[in-house]
Design a protein around this motif. Structure first.
Motif, PDB file in Angstrom:
ATOM      1  N   THR A 190       0.833  -1.207   0.000  1.00 58.74           N
ATOM      2  CA  THR A 190       0.000   0.000   0.000  1.00 58.74           C
ATOM      3  C   THR A 190       0.866   1.256   0.000  1.00 58.74           C
ATOM      4  O   THR A 190       0.538   2.241  -0.661  1.00 58.74           O
ATOM      5  CB  THR A 190      -0.966  -0.022   1.196  1.00 58.74           C
ATOM      6  OG1 THR A 190      -1.748  -1.221   1.098  1.00 58.74           O
ATOM      7  CG2 THR A 190      -1.897   1.171   1.167  1.00 58.74           C
ATOM      8  N   ASN A 242       0.435   3.903  -2.973  1.00 56.12           N
ATOM      9  CA  ASN A 242       0.129   5.316  -2.741  1.00 56.12           C
ATOM     10  C   ASN A 242       1.165   6.223  -3.388  1.00 56.12           C
ATOM     11  O   ASN A 242       0.828   7.271  -3.928  1.00 56.12           O
ATOM     12  CB  ASN A 242       0.020   5.597  -1.235  1.00 56.12           C
ATOM     13  CG  ASN A 242      -1.243   4.989  -0.638  1.00 56.12           C
ATOM     14  OD1 ASN A 242      -2.157   4.583  -1.369  1.00 56.12           O
ATOM     15  ND2 ASN A 242      -1.305   4.910   0.668  1.00 56.12           N
ATOM     16  N   VAL A 263      -2.174   4.735   5.167  1.00 58.01           N
ATOM     17  CA  VAL A 263      -1.802   3.340   5.033  1.00 58.01           C
ATOM     18  C   VAL A 263      -2.069   2.630   6.354  1.00 58.01           C
ATOM     19  O   VAL A 263      -1.443   2.918   7.360  1.00 58.01           O
ATOM     20  CB  VAL A 263      -0.310   3.194   4.673  1.00 58.01           C
ATOM     21  CG1 VAL A 263       0.069   1.729   4.575  1.00 58.01           C
ATOM     22  CG2 VAL A 263      -0.026   3.902   3.373  1.00 58.01           C
ATOM     23  N   THR A 298      -6.888  -4.412   2.845  1.00 56.18           N
ATOM     24  CA  THR A 298      -6.624  -4.440   1.400  1.00 56.18           C
ATOM     25  C   THR A 298      -7.465  -5.459   0.652  1.00 56.18           C
ATOM     26  O   THR A 298      -7.187  -5.782  -0.487  1.00 56.18           O
ATOM     27  CB  THR A 298      -5.129  -4.718   1.100  1.00 56.18           C
ATOM     28  OG1 THR A 298      -4.769  -5.928   1.747  1.00 56.18           O
ATOM     29  CG2 THR A 298      -4.248  -3.590   1.545  1.00 56.18           C
ATOM     30  N   LYS A 320      -7.941  -2.288  -5.085  1.00 54.82           N
ATOM     31  CA  LYS A 320      -7.677  -0.859  -5.228  1.00 54.82           C
ATOM     32  C   LYS A 320      -6.904  -0.616  -6.500  1.00 54.82           C
ATOM     33  O   LYS A 320      -5.898  -1.249  -6.753  1.00 54.82           O
ATOM     34  CB  LYS A 320      -6.852  -0.375  -4.032  1.00 54.82           C
ATOM     35  CG  LYS A 320      -7.719   0.200  -2.935  1.00 54.82           C
ATOM     36  CD  LYS A 320      -6.915   1.099  -2.029  1.00 54.82           C
ATOM     37  CE  LYS A 320      -5.706   0.424  -1.489  1.00 54.82           C
ATOM     38  NZ  LYS A 320      -4.978   1.195  -0.501  1.00 54.82           N
ATOM     39  N   ASP A 358      -3.507  -2.675  -6.555  1.00 50.49           N
ATOM     40  CA  ASP A 358      -2.985  -3.161  -5.270  1.00 50.49           C
ATOM     41  C   ASP A 358      -3.763  -4.418  -4.892  1.00 50.49           C
ATOM     42  O   ASP A 358      -4.907  -4.339  -4.462  1.00 50.49           O
ATOM     43  CB  ASP A 358      -3.178  -2.056  -4.219  1.00 50.49           C
ATOM     44  CG  ASP A 358      -2.549  -2.401  -2.875  1.00 50.49           C
ATOM     45  OD1 ASP A 358      -1.682  -3.289  -2.828  1.00 50.49           O
ATOM     46  OD2 ASP A 358      -2.929  -1.774  -1.867  1.00 50.49           O
TER      47      ASP A 358
END
Ligand code: GDP
Ligand code: MG
Ligand code: K
Length: 273
Positions: free
Chosen positions: A16, A20, A29, A36, A40, A54
């Motif tokens: 993550t 990002n 995060v 998660t 994403k 992700d």
């Protein structure tokens, strides 16, 4: 045309954080379980034709947990142009199991060895050239938290996505299992299928989802091959395959990782920001 790059890795490997950074998302995060599980995706901030995905954090691609099923179905059915497998460089052995599983799907991949700040602080050394020599897969050092190595990583990821260079079979199997895999390849009619190795290994393991895709006749023949092979090796196939994978991982780690202080592997799981 859009290029899709998927991030796959164990929980807490830094997926993550990297996601990002790549997408410019300011999102917090988090580390709590399930965070998660949602898929994403976001555009690469330096090229809007590149989609970054992700995937949920997993230790393998078995069909047991929701996270594993999402990651596995995505990799095998939707097929990204490339996978960045992000691993925790201070815990390479544990992380490499998923790496081997992804390699067996044949999707073009590279490995981002994250947490290099911790590797260096621990006084450990990783021989990146050796990892490439042994596997044909690029391993690149990064510190996701401070963006170190991230541009180089993306440059390489876009290169392998463009080339579509498939991962070669790694020397994981022994002769007996290889012979079983070849026989099963015939039975399943998979000679020219690029997912051959993945499918055959999953059937040999008794993976429910893989078996569900076979005809009754194929299942009977597969079970025969499995039984004969189990009698030869004297253990059940799932255990034997796990052993062979861990043996190869042990070999890779012994060849390329030099630990200064062994006790770090244990204290690492209690790492606090
Ligand atoms: P994910 O579970 O794979 O999504 O991992 P996260 O991105 O949530 O990161 C897990 C933890 O590792 C967080 O506390 C991050 O701040 C930390 N982390 C991520 N990248 C690095 C890094 O390069 N070095 C260090 N020391 N910590 C990192
Ligand atoms: Mg995450
Ligand atoms: K941390």
């Amino acid at each position: 045309m859009a290029i899709t790059i998927a991030l796959a890795g164990n929980p807490n490997s830094g997926k993550t954080t990297l996601f990002n950074e790549l997408t410019g998302s300011k999102q917090h995060v988090g580390n709590w379980p399930g965070v998660t599980v949602d898929k994403k995706e976001g555009k690469y901030k330096k090229d809007e034709n590149v989609l970054i995905l992700d995937l949920p954090g997993t230790y393998s691609l078995s069909p047991y947990s929701a996270e594993e099923i999402i990651a596995r179905d995505y990799l095998l059915k939707e097929k990204p142009d490339a996978v960045i497998n992000i691993i925790d460089g201070s815990n390479i052995e544990r992380n490499l199991y998923l790496t081997l599983q992804i390699a067996e799907t044949k999707i073009p991949m590279l490995v981002a060895v994250n947490m290099m700040d911790e590797v260096r602080a621990n006084g450990d050394r990783i021989d990146f050239a050796r990892l490439y020599e042994e596997t044909g897969i690029r391993f690149l050092p990064i510190v996701a938290r401070s963006y170190e190595g991230v541009d180089e990583l993306m440059k390489e990821a876009l290169k392998i996505a463009g080339e579509q260079k498939k991962v070669a079979d790694l020397p994981v199997l022994d002769e007996t299992i290889k012979e079983a895999a070849d026989r099963l390849t015939q039975v399943l009619g998979l000679q020219d299928d690029e997912s051959r190795l993945w499918k055959v290994l999953k059937v040999l393991e008794g993976d429910k989802e893989a078996l569900g895709e076979l005809s009754r006749e194929q299942i009977v023949q597969a079970k025969n091959i499995i039984e004969e092979t189990e009698n030869k090796v004297g253990t059940d196939m799932e255990a034997r395959l796990a052993d062979l994978h861990y043996k190869y991982i042990g070999y890779l780690a012994a060849s390329a990782v030099t630990k200064k202080r062994e006790e770090h592997a244990e204290t690492r799981s209690q790492r606090i920001d």
